[in-house]
Design a protein around this motif. Structure first.
Motif, PDB file in Angstrom:
ATOM      1  N   VAL A 145       0.872  -1.168   0.000  1.00 33.66           N
ATOM      2  CA  VAL A 145       0.000   0.000   0.000  1.00 33.66           C
ATOM      3  C   VAL A 145       0.906   1.212   0.000  1.00 33.66           C
ATOM      4  CG1 VAL A 145      -1.379   1.373   1.580  1.00 33.66           C
ATOM      5  CG2 VAL A 145      -2.006  -0.989   1.135  1.00 33.66           C
ATOM      6  N   GLU A 146       0.698   2.148  -0.911  1.00 34.52           N
ATOM      7  CA  GLU A 146       1.662   3.225  -1.050  1.00 34.52           C
ATOM      8  C   GLU A 146       1.007   4.437  -1.693  1.00 34.52           C
ATOM      9  OE1 GLU A 146       4.964   3.846   0.023  1.00 34.52           O
ATOM     10  OE2 GLU A 146       4.488   5.575  -1.205  1.00 34.52           O
ATOM     11  N   GLN A 147       1.408   5.620  -1.217  1.00 40.13           N
ATOM     12  CA  GLN A 147       0.924   6.855  -1.841  1.00 40.13           C
ATOM     13  C   GLN A 147       1.603   7.086  -3.181  1.00 40.13           C
ATOM     14  OE1 GLN A 147      -1.204   9.377  -1.027  1.00 40.13           O
ATOM     15  NE2 GLN A 147      -1.957   8.159   0.684  1.00 40.13           N
ATOM     16  N   ASN A 148       2.857   6.628  -3.237  1.00 39.24           N
ATOM     17  CA  ASN A 148       3.636   6.839  -4.450  1.00 39.24           C
ATOM     18  C   ASN A 148       3.162   5.832  -5.497  1.00 39.24           C
ATOM     19  OD1 ASN A 148       5.609   7.121  -6.397  1.00 39.24           O
ATOM     20  ND2 ASN A 148       7.161   7.646  -4.859  1.00 39.24           N
ATOM     21  N   VAL A 149       2.015   6.154  -6.094  1.00 36.90           N
ATOM     22  CA  VAL A 149       1.300   5.202  -6.929  1.00 36.90           C
ATOM     23  C   VAL A 149       2.101   4.820  -8.173  1.00 36.90           C
ATOM     24  CG1 VAL A 149      -0.759   4.948  -8.348  1.00 36.90           C
ATOM     25  CG2 VAL A 149      -0.914   6.023  -6.112  1.00 36.90           C
ATOM     26  N   PHE A 150       2.754   5.802  -8.749  1.00 31.76           N
ATOM     27  CA  PHE A 150       3.488   5.565  -9.995  1.00 31.76           C
ATOM     28  C   PHE A 150       4.535   4.472  -9.794  1.00 31.76           C
ATOM     29  CE2 PHE A 150       6.890   6.682 -13.000  1.00 31.76           C
ATOM     30  CZ  PHE A 150       6.162   6.593 -14.167  1.00 31.76           C
ATOM     31  N   HIS A 151       5.357   4.654  -8.802  1.00 30.21           N
ATOM     32  CA  HIS A 151       6.435   3.703  -8.593  1.00 30.21           C
ATOM     33  C   HIS A 151       5.905   2.322  -8.232  1.00 30.21           C
ATOM     34  CE1 HIS A 151      10.839   3.291  -7.826  1.00 30.21           C
ATOM     35  NE2 HIS A 151      10.355   2.106  -7.502  1.00 30.21           N
ATOM     36  N   THR A 152       4.903   2.288  -7.373  1.00 27.94           N
ATOM     37  CA  THR A 152       4.392   0.984  -6.928  1.00 27.94           C
ATOM     38  C   THR A 152       3.746   0.226  -8.073  1.00 27.94           C
ATOM     39  OG1 THR A 152       3.413   2.487  -5.316  1.00 27.94           O
ATOM     40  CG2 THR A 152       3.588   0.197  -4.708  1.00 27.94           C
ATOM     41  N   LEU A 153       2.991   0.923  -8.884  1.00 28.10           N
ATOM     42  CA  LEU A 153       2.349   0.220  -9.995  1.00 28.10           C
ATOM     43  C   LEU A 153       3.406  -0.333 -10.960  1.00 28.10           C
ATOM     44  CD1 LEU A 153      -0.853   2.282 -10.854  1.00 28.10           C
ATOM     45  CD2 LEU A 153      -0.716  -0.055 -10.009  1.00 28.10           C
ATOM     46  N   LYS A 154       4.501   0.363 -11.072  1.00 24.11           N
ATOM     47  CA  LYS A 154       5.567  -0.142 -11.949  1.00 24.11           C
ATOM     48  C   LYS A 154       6.167  -1.423 -11.393  1.00 24.11           C
ATOM     49  CE  LYS A 154       7.930   3.001 -14.778  1.00 24.11           C
ATOM     50  NZ  LYS A 154       9.012   3.982 -14.908  1.00 24.11           N
ATOM     51  N   ALA A 155       6.270  -1.497 -10.052  1.00 23.04           N
ATOM     52  CA  ALA A 155       6.885  -2.669  -9.439  1.00 23.04           C
ATOM     53  C   ALA A 155       5.916  -3.838  -9.344  1.00 23.04           C
ATOM     54  CB  ALA A 155       7.410  -2.309  -8.048  1.00 23.04           C
ATOM     55  N   ALA A 156       4.596  -3.547  -9.361  1.00 20.87           N
ATOM     56  CA  ALA A 156       3.606  -4.582  -9.060  1.00 20.87           C
ATOM     57  C   ALA A 156       3.184  -5.369 -10.296  1.00 20.87           C
ATOM     58  CB  ALA A 156       2.383  -3.935  -8.417  1.00 20.87           C
ATOM     59  N   ASP A 157       2.618  -6.577 -10.046  1.00 21.14           N
ATOM     60  CA  ASP A 157       2.006  -7.348 -11.121  1.00 21.14           C
ATOM     61  C   ASP A 157       0.562  -6.905 -11.322  1.00 21.14           C
ATOM     62  OD1 ASP A 157       4.274  -9.083 -11.405  1.00 21.14           O
ATOM     63  OD2 ASP A 157       3.653 -10.031  -9.523  1.00 21.14           O
ATOM     64  N   ARG A 158      -0.157  -6.791 -10.196  1.00 22.80           N
ATOM     65  CA  ARG A 158      -1.564  -6.425 -10.286  1.00 22.80           C
ATOM     66  C   ARG A 158      -1.871  -5.332  -9.278  1.00 22.80           C
ATOM     67  NH1 ARG A 158      -5.331  -9.624  -8.690  1.00 22.80           N
ATOM     68  NH2 ARG A 158      -4.040 -11.025  -7.424  1.00 22.80           N
ATOM     69  N   GLY A 159      -3.013  -4.699  -9.470  1.00 20.51           N
ATOM     70  CA  GLY A 159      -3.390  -3.670  -8.513  1.00 20.51           C
ATOM     71  C   GLY A 159      -4.893  -3.595  -8.328  1.00 20.51           C
ATOM     72  N   TYR A 160      -5.290  -3.098  -7.164  1.00 20.78           N
ATOM     73  CA  TYR A 160      -6.699  -2.840  -6.870  1.00 20.78           C
ATOM     74  C   TYR A 160      -6.846  -1.359  -6.588  1.00 20.78           C
ATOM     75  CZ  TYR A 160      -7.205  -7.867  -6.204  1.00 20.78           C
ATOM     76  OH  TYR A 160      -7.227  -9.219  -6.393  1.00 20.78           O
ATOM     77  N   VAL A 161      -7.957  -0.779  -7.000  1.00 21.78           N
ATOM     78  CA  VAL A 161      -8.223   0.615  -6.650  1.00 21.78           C
ATOM     79  C   VAL A 161      -9.338   0.631  -5.610  1.00 21.78           C
ATOM     80  CG1 VAL A 161      -8.954   2.865  -7.462  1.00 21.78           C
ATOM     81  CG2 VAL A 161      -7.522   1.419  -8.921  1.00 21.78           C
ATOM     82  N   LEU A 162      -9.034   1.235  -4.467  1.00 18.07           N
ATOM     83  CA  LEU A 162      -9.965   1.269  -3.347  1.00 18.07           C
ATOM     84  C   LEU A 162     -10.483   2.692  -3.197  1.00 18.07           C
ATOM     85  CD1 LEU A 162     -10.849  -0.775  -1.120  1.00 18.07           C
ATOM     86  CD2 LEU A 162      -9.009   0.128   0.291  1.00 18.07           C
ATOM     87  N   GLU A 163     -11.810   2.841  -3.247  1.00 16.18           N
ATOM     88  CA  GLU A 163     -12.375   4.173  -3.040  1.00 16.18           C
ATOM     89  C   GLU A 163     -13.507   4.095  -2.028  1.00 16.18           C
ATOM     90  OE1 GLU A 163     -13.336   5.878  -6.853  1.00 16.18           O
ATOM     91  OE2 GLU A 163     -11.217   6.032  -7.391  1.00 16.18           O
ATOM     92  N   ASN A 164     -13.476   4.954  -1.037  1.00 12.53           N
ATOM     93  CA  ASN A 164     -14.495   4.970   0.022  1.00 12.53           C
ATOM     94  C   ASN A 164     -14.777   3.581   0.565  1.00 12.53           C
ATOM     95  OD1 ASN A 164     -14.843   7.735  -0.022  1.00 12.53           O
ATOM     96  ND2 ASN A 164     -16.246   7.580  -1.775  1.00 12.53           N
ATOM     97  N   GLY A 165     -13.725   2.798   0.745  1.00  6.36           N
ATOM     98  CA  GLY A 165     -13.877   1.503   1.382  1.00  6.36           C
ATOM     99  C   GLY A 165     -14.342   0.382   0.484  1.00  6.36           C
ATOM    100  N   ALA A 166     -14.425   0.637  -0.815  1.00  5.01           N
ATOM    101  CA  ALA A 166     -14.867  -0.422  -1.724  1.00  5.01           C
ATOM    102  C   ALA A 166     -13.893  -0.535  -2.892  1.00  5.01           C
ATOM    103  CB  ALA A 166     -16.275  -0.129  -2.238  1.00  5.01           C
ATOM    104  N   ILE A 167     -13.700  -1.762  -3.376  1.00 11.01           N
ATOM    105  CA  ILE A 167     -12.843  -1.961  -4.548  1.00 11.01           C
ATOM    106  C   ILE A 167     -13.632  -1.520  -5.787  1.00 11.01           C
ATOM    107  CG2 ILE A 167     -11.659  -3.678  -5.971  1.00 11.01           C
ATOM    108  CD1 ILE A 167     -10.286  -3.777  -3.423  1.00 11.01           C
ATOM    109  N   VAL A 168     -13.101  -0.560  -6.517  1.00  3.36           N
ATOM    110  CA  VAL A 168     -13.824  -0.086  -7.702  1.00  3.36           C
ATOM    111  C   VAL A 168     -13.163  -0.547  -8.992  1.00  3.36           C
ATOM    112  CG1 VAL A 168     -14.787   1.931  -6.548  1.00  3.36           C
ATOM    113  CG2 VAL A 168     -12.584   2.118  -7.691  1.00  3.36           C
ATOM    114  N   MET A 169     -11.971  -1.102  -8.886  1.00  2.00           N
ATOM    115  CA  MET A 169     -11.254  -1.477 -10.096  1.00  2.00           C
ATOM    116  C   MET A 169     -10.203  -2.505  -9.715  1.00  2.00           C
ATOM    117  SD  MET A 169      -9.687   1.334 -12.672  1.00  2.00           S
ATOM    118  CE  MET A 169     -10.858   2.624 -12.357  1.00  2.00           C
TER     119      MET A 169
END
Lengths: 294, 608, 235
Positions: free
Chosen positions: C191-215
């Motif tokens: 879990v990281e604020q630095n979204v750009f870097h983390t997404l580059k390092a990760a295989d997959r990602g989830y987007v969480l908004e207001n407590g729910a997975i939206v993507m």
């Protein structure tokens, strides 16, 4: 000169007594971060237990430690589990204070109900015999208390620094959240620590019972002094509590002799208030204390 | 983001009315029941009830509002008793004696509390117990003055002048009257400036200081008032009992009882202590009367157990239960939907600021910092730090963690005393001053936020902002009005009635700024208000800061979010290991090789 | 599937933060959760660690429901969280801190070997072994916190905001270390604020908004996603 030496030794012996009561208190405060206002009543319970066992089984009062220490250990664990633990996350510490104050009030009055207002005198079994060492006289029982307090300080320090569980206890004291993430069962550490602190009082109870008559208010008297000792030594510092106990023992003894025995409490509490106000971290409290509160 | 309308938030009148009716009923019953029954023992119970309710309400001003849990309140009660009795012995009426006792108690309270307020939580409690012990021992020791352990009897002069009566009714009337007066004082404090300041101090002392509250002074006011009221009750109680002795006048169990009624009724609430006493006194007095000598210790045992149980299962006391009940009725009332605490997370397109507006030319200097030095142990945290802030300027303060940025802030807001160097601030009248305490800084118009947000948890958003507004306004209405205006400006208007705790981190950061803005500062110190908030909120925050600056406020901002630093700052200072390693326009600073080396890192150069 | 979060609702006291959150992490995967502050990312990690209990739904590890277990049992099973804000034991030496990292029974036996491996990864930590943790700089403390997490030999390593409150230059170093850990084939949930870097390092990602997975998508797909770019990358 001889009087001075005698007063000095009296002070140190008294210090041993205060130390053995204060160590458990400082341990609980340092780790669990709760001031146990019922600590003195734990001592009272232990002393009544020692009295009952000694008179009922007709054994040496020290033998009762075999039963009193585990009894207090369990009593301490139960107190933490059922009274303190539910309030560990309370938003302010008032509530924790009220719980132990309430426990203290209940225990004092329970003792009054059960034993009445008279003193319960545990047979001294030769422990109030005076030994003459050079120019000074000390009671056998006092020497034993002093020795036991010293051993307790050394033993606990070794335990906290050199065993896995001892380190876990320190870890919990320093950072509860991180300790939990290390896989340490924090609640269990608290329960055991409270038990250990109470067990120290159990040992103290068996050693003190033959020296002092037991009453329902004995805890109130000793615990106020024990608080002074703990604050002086730096809350949570075990060696600090020992040194603090010596200082208070000496102040008590000297003020009783030179000022008047009814004002020695005033002397002790004046020192206490001065320390609290001028050096809240304690005279000996420094970086090495267990707690990070002050 | 200022489109939310201002909605007045107050309990619906029906609920307030119900509360008032309940209160009047309880009070009326306390006076009329014993008169109707006419039994001596019943009279005694009701008089005792009034006395305990009065003492507990007085205790609550310190123990509840100020959050300083005293278990030594019998000191003040005892002083009142002794002074009253001694003066009666000299032929002075207790009606005068009670004021003498009150004055002495207030003096003693201030003298012993001033040093003790440096202690927190259980340490303060311990100190009060120790003082109580000292007073008891002294009262025993000085026999000539106090009568020692044998105590003192009052001369039996009957009549209103001496507060001694053959019948019980006049005593009840006096006790009841005292209770009413003390309740009125407690209520007045709670709803006015002093009460807000006390509760703010209790909740977060540092934030309260930053809001310009002289926290020690307000707590001393509280303890002086509380002690004086307790002493007056003590004088009357001594006349009622006709006998006093150290063991009962300076008694720890008695002090615990006073605090206990407040706990049971609801600590910190105006009428909780009254409720606690009304519920508990009759039960225990009846038990004492019925069981008496047979079961010595029983009623104390019951007190102890009740105390434990209430602390465990009802920590907010009876008032907690009552208000939970009211909350439920309130939530069911139409149009009073519970406050929604989540702030909108997504930016509206038009929320994103355009290019910065034309920057007004910075004016004259307003803050001068010269050669600030600070050591912590062997560590030199700030080393000869000097800078100037001009009117209407935004000064960015950046640097790696541990560079000393927050330490600088603490020194230019009075929270930390520098070891060397000087801070001067130009006052509104144009003269230069060197403030010392946080209150001085607040008074001259320097407001600050904290890196870790410090909301007053037990207060609503509106009340939080009001604490700031009380810095400029004395009346509650003015402060409320100012707080609402600020809230509207900060986009918090919708959350006025929400508990501060229920806000998201972005909301809390905004609340932190709102509280300072309500103080109408001339210089604003912002400590990482953007840390941990998402991109959209950063954009809003930038917009907000620019709009604050445009009203003429000068700002110093510690930030890690470089985007914000670049967009906002007129001037940037880079701190590393306690020294200023670079300063200048933002664009120059980020190209400085030292800054890249120490702070930004190589990666930043590609992004920028 | 190594970790499976199924329809979890969770929160603090009366406030519900997570609302029907489901996610999975497979062995050897690097997964990230992206979201605004207060969206519930940390709450998700805390729920997995059993620091808070879900009010409904379940957390499965190796197919076993772990949502009712104690936090210590979760660590014992192989899930370690490296908390936000470093959280060292301030009055212990770095060495003692690392030893506490290997507190769980299964890690205690290999403590010495693990220590060597971990120190290879963190030469700076090696130099500071006998210093008190509170004498380290913020960046060094973060390194010790990560090293301490590795001492548990976790099967699933969770990072909570490893770059929070660190200077940009330290952030770069922290990400270098995380990249190294990822390169060893570790299973990571970050879990990281630095979204750009983390997404580059990760295989997959989830987007969480207001407590729910939206993507939920592959990391590179999220990097290209219009909504993600606008809301979290500021592009």
């Amino acid at each position: 000169m001889e009087v001075f030496l005698q007063v000095l030794v009296n002070g140190l012996m008294l210090g041993g007594l205060f130390a053995i009561i204060g160590i458990g208190l400082t341990l609980i405060f340092g780790i669990v971060k709760v001031i146990n206002f019922a600590h003195g009543e734990f001592l009272m319970v232990g002393m009544y237990a020692a009295f009952l066992l000694t008179t009922a089984l007709d054994v040496h009062p020290y033998t009762t430690a075999i039963a009193v220490i585990p009894l207090l250990f369990v009593f301490g664990m139960l107190t933490q589990r059922f009274l303190i633990q539910p309030l560990m996350n309370a938003r302010d510490d008032h509530i924790q204070i009220f719980v132990t104050v309430g426990l203290s009030t209940a225990l004092i009055n329970l003792a009054l109900l059960v034993f009445g207002a008279e003193f319960a005198t545990t047979p001294p079994s030769g422990l109030r015999t005076a030994l003459e060492i050079g120019p000074v006289r000390v009671l056998v029982g006092q020497l034993v208390v002093f020795g036991a307090a010293t051993l307790l300080v050394v033993g606990l320090t070794l335990y906290l620094n050199n065993t896995q569980f001892g380190r876990a206890i320190r870890a919990v004291a320093q950072n509860r959240a991180a300790a939990r993430l290390m896989g340490i069962n924090v609640n269990w550490v608290y329960i055991v620590t409270f038990g250990l602190g109470a067990a120290c009082v159990g040992l103290a109870a068996s050693l003190i019972a033959p020296l002092y008559p037991t009453s329902q208010t004995i805890g109130t008297y000793f615990v106020l002094i024990a608080f002074v000792v703990v604050v002086l030594g730096g809350m949570g510092s075990i060696t600090g509590a020992f040194l603090g106990a010596m200082v208070i023992g000496l102040i008590d003894s000297f003020s009783a002799y030179y000022i008047g025995s009814d004002l020695r409490e005033v002397a002790v509490f004046t020192v206490f208030l001065l320390i609290l106000i001028l050096r809240p971290q304690g005279l000996f409290g420094g970086r090495q204390t267990l707690s990070h509160v002050s | 983001m200022t489109d939310q309308t201002l909605t007045p938030v107050q309990s619906p009148p029906s609920i307030r009315l119900r509360g008032l009716v309940a209160l009047v009923t309880v009070l009326a019953a306390m006076l009329l029941l014993p008169v109707a029954i006419g039994d001596e023992f019943i009279y005694h119970i009701f008089i005792t009830m009034c006395i305990f309710a009065a003492l507990s309400t007085a205790w609550n001003i310190v123990g509840g509002y100020a959050g300083q849990l005293s278990l030594g309140h019998a000191i003040f009660y005892g002083i009142g008793s002794y002074v009253g009795v001694m003066l009666v012995g000299m032929g002075i009426s207790p009606w005068i004696g009670m004021f003498a006792g009150a004055a002495l108690a207030a003096l003693v309270a201030v003298a012993i509390s001033y040093p003790c307020f440096r202690l927190h939580g259980p340490f303060f409690t311990l100190a009060t117990i120790a003082f109580l012990e000292v007073f008891r021992v002294l009262a025993l020791h000085f026999r000539d003055v106090t009568g020692g352990a044998t105590g003192m009897m009052i001369p039996l002069n009957i009549g209103w002048e001496w507060m001694v009566f053959r019948e019980r009714l006049p005593s009840l009337i006096i006790a009841f009257g005292m209770l009413l007066v003390i309740l009125a004082i407690a209520w007045w404090i709670r709803t006015n400036r002093l009460g807000f300041q006390l509760i703010a101090t209790r909740e977060r002392e540092s934030a309260a200081k930053a809001a310009g509250i002289n926290t020690v002074r307000v707590k001393l006011y509280a303890v002086a008032i509380s002690a004086a009221l307790s002493a007056m009750v003590g004088t009357f109680h001594a006349m009622y009992l006709t006998f006093i002795e150290p063991a009962s006048a300076f008694s720890l169990p008695f002090s615990i009882q006073i605090a206990m009624f407040a706990l049971i009724g609801g600590i910190g609430t105006v009428f909780g202590p009254l409720l606690g006493a009304v519920l508990l006194v009759p039960i225990t007095e009846f038990a004492r009367g019925a069981l008496g000598g047979e079961a010595i210790g029983l009623h104390g045992f019951v007190y102890g157990v009740v105390l434990v149980l209430v602390a465990l299962f009802m920590p907010n006391g009876v008032m907690g239960l009552v208000s939970r009940f009211f909350d439920r009725t309130k939530a069911e009332a139409p149009g009073q939907a519970g406050a929604i605490a989540k702030l909108p997370a997504q930016p509206e397109p038009d929320d994103i600021p355009g290019p910065p507006k034309a920057v007004p030319e910075p004016g004259d200097e307003i803050v001068r910092v010269v050669g600030l030095d600070k050591h912590f142990g062997g560590l030199h945290v700030t080393n000869n730090v000097s800078f100037k802030l001009r009117e209407g300027e935004i000064l960015g303060l950046i640097g790696p963690n541990g560079a000393g940025k927050t330490t600088v802030f603490n020194m230019i807001s009075g929270f930390l005393k520098p070891d060397g160097g000087e801070v001067s601030v130009r006052a509104a009248d144009g003269g230069w001053r060197s403030p010392v305490t946080p209150a001085d800084y607040a008074a001259i118009g320097v407001g600050r936020t904290f890196q870790i947000v410090q909301p007053f948890a037990a207060m609503t958003v509106e009340e939080n902002i009001m604490v700031g507004a009380f810095h400029r306004h004395h009346s509650t209405d003015d402060a409320r009005h100012a707080a609402r205006q600020t809230a509207e400006r900060m986009g918090l208007a919708r959350y006025l009635d929400a508990e501060a705790n229920s806000l998201t981190i972005g909301g809390l950061k905004r609340l932190e700024v709102a509280r300072v803005m309500a103080m109408e500062p001339r210089v604003l110190l912002l400590d990482e208000v953007m840390a941990g908030i998402n991109h959209a909120d950063v954009l809003r925050a930038i917009d907000l800061m620019l709009s604050i600056r445009d009203t003429g406020v000068s700002i110093i901002a510690i930030e890690h979010v470089m985007q914000a630093v670049m967009a906002l700052s007129d001037h940037v200072i880079v701190l590393n290991s306690g020294r200023i390693i670079a300063e200048g326009k933002p664009n120059e600073v980020v190209r400085d090789p030292d800054v890249i080396e120490a702070y930004l890192g190589k990666e930043f150069t590609h992004d920028a | 599937m190594m970790l499976e979060v199924r329809h979890v609702d969770a929160g603090y006291g009366a406030t519900t933060i997570l609302n029907d959150v489901s996610l999975t992490v497979d062995e050897g995967e690097v997964v990230t959760i992206v979201g605004a502050n207060g969206a519930g990312k940390t709450t998700t990690l805390r729920t997995i660690s059993s620091l808070i209990k879900p009010t409904s739904g379940s957390v499965l590890f190796d197919g076993e429901d772990i949502s009712r277990k104690g936090a210590d049992e979760i660590v014992e099973m192989g899930i370690t969280m490296i908390p936000e804000g470093r959280q060292l034991f301030p009055d212990m030496t770095v060495r003692e801190n690392l030893m506490m990292g290997a507190f769980k029974k299964s890690a205690r036996a290999h403590q010495a070997d693990t220590l060597e491996e971990v120190l290879d990864l963190f030469p700076r930590v090696h130099e500071r072994l006998d210093q008190n943790a509170n004498s380290l700089s913020g960046g060094e403390q973060q390194m010790v916190a990560i090293a301490r997490g590795l001492m548990a030999r976790p099967r699933l390593l969770m990072f909570d905001e490893p770059s929070l409150g660190l200077a940009p230059i330290i952030v770069t170093q922290v990400f270098e270390v995380i990249d190294k850990i990822v390169a060893t084939g570790a299973t990571v949930l970050i879990v990281e604020q630095n979204v750009f870097h983390t997404l580059k390092a990760a295989d997959r990602g989830y987007v969480l908004e207001n407590g729910a997975i939206v993507m939920a998508d592959k990391a590179d797909a999220l990097l290209d996603n219009e909504h993600v770019r606008k809301a979290y990358l500021g592009i």
